[in-house]
Scaffold this motif. Structure first.
Motif, PDB file in Angstrom:
ATOM      1  N   ARG A  24      -9.295  -6.008  -2.988  1.00  0.00           N
ATOM      2  CA  ARG A  24     -10.682  -5.659  -2.677  1.00  0.00           C
ATOM      3  C   ARG A  24     -10.707  -4.592  -1.576  1.00  0.00           C
ATOM      4  O   ARG A  24      -9.979  -4.667  -0.594  1.00  0.00           O
ATOM      5  CB  ARG A  24     -11.450  -6.912  -2.234  1.00  0.00           C
ATOM      6  CG  ARG A  24     -12.955  -6.698  -2.084  1.00  0.00           C
ATOM      7  CD  ARG A  24     -13.671  -8.027  -1.897  1.00  0.00           C
ATOM      8  NE  ARG A  24     -13.634  -8.825  -3.118  1.00  0.00           N
ATOM      9  CZ  ARG A  24     -14.480  -8.670  -4.122  1.00  0.00           C
ATOM     10  NH1 ARG A  24     -15.432  -7.762  -4.075  1.00  0.00           N
ATOM     11  NH2 ARG A  24     -14.382  -9.438  -5.195  1.00  0.00           N
ATOM     12  N   HIS A  25     -11.597  -3.601  -1.757  1.00  0.00           N
ATOM     13  CA  HIS A  25     -11.646  -2.486  -0.820  1.00  0.00           C
ATOM     14  C   HIS A  25     -13.066  -1.921  -0.779  1.00  0.00           C
ATOM     15  O   HIS A  25     -13.888  -2.192  -1.657  1.00  0.00           O
ATOM     16  CB  HIS A  25     -10.659  -1.388  -1.236  1.00  0.00           C
ATOM     17  CG  HIS A  25     -10.861  -0.900  -2.627  1.00  0.00           C
ATOM     18  ND1 HIS A  25     -10.480  -1.629  -3.752  1.00  0.00           N
ATOM     19  CD2 HIS A  25     -11.426   0.234  -3.114  1.00  0.00           C
ATOM     20  CE1 HIS A  25     -10.783  -0.962  -4.831  1.00  0.00           C
ATOM     21  NE2 HIS A  25     -11.371   0.164  -4.489  1.00  0.00           N
ATOM     22  N   GLU A  26     -13.340  -1.139   0.234  1.00  0.00           N
ATOM     23  CA  GLU A  26     -14.656  -0.524   0.370  1.00  0.00           C
ATOM     24  C   GLU A  26     -14.550   0.726   1.235  1.00  0.00           C
ATOM     25  O   GLU A  26     -13.535   0.960   1.904  1.00  0.00           O
ATOM     26  CB  GLU A  26     -15.664  -1.498   0.980  1.00  0.00           C
ATOM     27  CG  GLU A  26     -15.359  -1.906   2.407  1.00  0.00           C
ATOM     28  CD  GLU A  26     -16.383  -2.900   2.964  1.00  0.00           C
ATOM     29  OE1 GLU A  26     -17.476  -2.450   3.363  1.00  0.00           O
ATOM     30  OE2 GLU A  26     -16.082  -4.115   2.977  1.00  0.00           O
ATOM     31  N   ALA A  67     -12.980   5.666   6.992  1.00  0.00           N
ATOM     32  CA  ALA A  67     -11.667   5.257   6.503  1.00  0.00           C
ATOM     33  C   ALA A  67     -11.843   4.359   5.282  1.00  0.00           C
ATOM     34  O   ALA A  67     -12.951   3.927   4.946  1.00  0.00           O
ATOM     35  CB  ALA A  67     -10.915   4.514   7.604  1.00  0.00           C
ATOM     36  N   LEU A  68     -10.733   4.073   4.622  1.00  0.00           N
ATOM     37  CA  LEU A  68     -10.724   3.087   3.548  1.00  0.00           C
ATOM     38  C   LEU A  68     -10.494   1.715   4.175  1.00  0.00           C
ATOM     39  O   LEU A  68      -9.572   1.536   4.980  1.00  0.00           O
ATOM     40  CB  LEU A  68      -9.611   3.405   2.551  1.00  0.00           C
ATOM     41  CG  LEU A  68      -9.451   2.423   1.388  1.00  0.00           C
ATOM     42  CD1 LEU A  68     -10.637   2.535   0.440  1.00  0.00           C
ATOM     43  CD2 LEU A  68      -8.149   2.677   0.651  1.00  0.00           C
ATOM     44  N   TYR A 107      -7.959  -0.862   8.168  1.00  0.00           N
ATOM     45  CA  TYR A 107      -8.633   0.409   7.961  1.00  0.00           C
ATOM     46  C   TYR A 107      -7.580   1.513   7.903  1.00  0.00           C
ATOM     47  O   TYR A 107      -6.773   1.657   8.824  1.00  0.00           O
ATOM     48  CB  TYR A 107      -9.613   0.698   9.101  1.00  0.00           C
ATOM     49  CG  TYR A 107     -10.782  -0.263   9.156  1.00  0.00           C
ATOM     50  CD1 TYR A 107     -12.017   0.081   8.610  1.00  0.00           C
ATOM     51  CD2 TYR A 107     -10.644  -1.526   9.748  1.00  0.00           C
ATOM     52  CE1 TYR A 107     -13.086  -0.798   8.661  1.00  0.00           C
ATOM     53  CE2 TYR A 107     -11.715  -2.411   9.793  1.00  0.00           C
ATOM     54  CZ  TYR A 107     -12.924  -2.038   9.246  1.00  0.00           C
ATOM     55  OH  TYR A 107     -13.987  -2.914   9.282  1.00  0.00           O
ATOM     56  N   VAL A 108      -7.585   2.274   6.821  1.00  0.00           N
ATOM     57  CA  VAL A 108      -6.626   3.357   6.627  1.00  0.00           C
ATOM     58  C   VAL A 108      -7.402   4.666   6.647  1.00  0.00           C
ATOM     59  O   VAL A 108      -8.325   4.861   5.847  1.00  0.00           O
ATOM     60  CB  VAL A 108      -5.870   3.207   5.297  1.00  0.00           C
ATOM     61  CG1 VAL A 108      -4.871   4.334   5.120  1.00  0.00           C
ATOM     62  CG2 VAL A 108      -5.173   1.851   5.231  1.00  0.00           C
ATOM     63  N   ALA A 109      -7.044   5.551   7.581  1.00  0.00           N
ATOM     64  CA  ALA A 109      -7.737   6.832   7.725  1.00  0.00           C
ATOM     65  C   ALA A 109      -6.918   7.926   7.043  1.00  0.00           C
ATOM     66  O   ALA A 109      -5.984   8.464   7.636  1.00  0.00           O
ATOM     67  CB  ALA A 109      -7.943   7.155   9.199  1.00  0.00           C
ATOM     68  N   LEU A 151       0.859  -1.177   0.000  1.00  0.00           N
ATOM     69  CA  LEU A 151       0.000   0.000   0.000  1.00  0.00           C
ATOM     70  C   LEU A 151       0.895   1.226   0.000  1.00  0.00           C
ATOM     71  O   LEU A 151       1.760   1.368   0.856  1.00  0.00           O
ATOM     72  CB  LEU A 151      -0.910   0.016   1.230  1.00  0.00           C
ATOM     73  CG  LEU A 151      -1.773   1.272   1.389  1.00  0.00           C
ATOM     74  CD1 LEU A 151      -2.841   1.343   0.304  1.00  0.00           C
ATOM     75  CD2 LEU A 151      -2.421   1.309   2.773  1.00  0.00           C
ATOM     76  N   TYR A 152       0.681   2.102  -0.961  1.00  0.00           N
ATOM     77  CA  TYR A 152       1.477   3.326  -1.110  1.00  0.00           C
ATOM     78  C   TYR A 152       0.676   4.480  -0.520  1.00  0.00           C
ATOM     79  O   TYR A 152      -0.494   4.675  -0.855  1.00  0.00           O
ATOM     80  CB  TYR A 152       1.740   3.553  -2.593  1.00  0.00           C
ATOM     81  CG  TYR A 152       2.499   4.805  -2.967  1.00  0.00           C
ATOM     82  CD1 TYR A 152       3.857   4.750  -3.280  1.00  0.00           C
ATOM     83  CD2 TYR A 152       1.864   6.036  -3.057  1.00  0.00           C
ATOM     84  CE1 TYR A 152       4.558   5.892  -3.679  1.00  0.00           C
ATOM     85  CE2 TYR A 152       2.554   7.180  -3.454  1.00  0.00           C
ATOM     86  CZ  TYR A 152       3.890   7.108  -3.754  1.00  0.00           C
ATOM     87  OH  TYR A 152       4.569   8.241  -4.145  1.00  0.00           O
TER      88      TYR A 152
END
Length: 207
Positions: A184-186, A138-139, A168-170, A12-13
């Motif tokens: 896969r993401h949401e 968040a992602l 979870y990335v905020a 993840l960048y």
């Protein structure tokens, strides 16, 4: 002592959109997103017909960099970030390169969500964040091996990040996140009273 290593790593960048020498105003970008929304009657109709929460230009506009110069500046900045990420991933692109496939606006109101999905036919996908009010979601990223975990017990809540089933990335305003398009993401429910605004994009490999 046992030798335990990590294999098949998912990268993840995360960076600031402007950190590679660009000077893009998020205030101007936000104003442009709203201006496009107000003029894009076809996009608004599509969102209403499809039950899409808020607004996206994904199904209606394919020429944002032509319509507003700031989007051309955004793409120029993203090109550099995607190139840096491709280098980190050690892609062998041969004589080809990664080029923008599409770019679109997302305006997510309170209570809105974007369900779990991936981006087939693309190589790198990502988002840059324009407005993230307090309470904005968040992602959520999903371990791509989930379907193969079968009888595995759940992870501890305290499990380190690289072992979790979901991460979870905020992001903050001005961040850009990149990942490989098969991941896969949401976006879980936006609990902020104000709109969560982002610009998402895909890059493809062009030989």
């Amino acid at each position: 002592m046992a030798d335990i290593s990590s294999l098949f790593v998912t990268r993840l960048y995360r960076a600031r959109l402007n950190e590679l020498g660009d000077d893009i105003s998020t205030d101007e970008l936000e104003a442009s997103c709203w201006a496009i929304y107000e003029d894009d009657e076809a996009g608004q109709r599509w969102c209403e017909t499809e039950g899409y929460p808020g607004y996206t230009s994904y199904a209606s506009l394919t020429d944002l960099p032509w319509r507003f110069p700031i989007f051309a500046d955004v793409v120029a900045a993203l090109d550099k970030h995607v190139a840096a990420f491709a280098e980190d991933l050690e892609f062998d692109l041969g004589e080809g390169k990664l080029v923008l496939e599409d770019i679109w606006i997302n305006i997510l109101p309170e209570g809105g969500t974007h369900s779990s999905h991936l981006h087939p036919h693309s190589v790198i996908s990502g988002t840059t964040y324009v407005s993230m009010p307090d309470g904005a979601s968040a992602l959520k990223l999903e371990d791509p091996r989930s379907a193969r975990l079968m009888a595995a017990p759940p992870r501890r809540k305290s499990a380190r990040e690289d072992l979790r089933t979901f991460v979870y990335v905020a992001p903050q305003v001005g961040d850009v996140l990149l990942w490989e398009s098969w991941l896969r993401h949401e976006v879980p429910m936006n609990q902020a009273e104000d709109e969560r605004i982002s610009v998402s994009f895909n890059y493809k490999w062009e030989g």
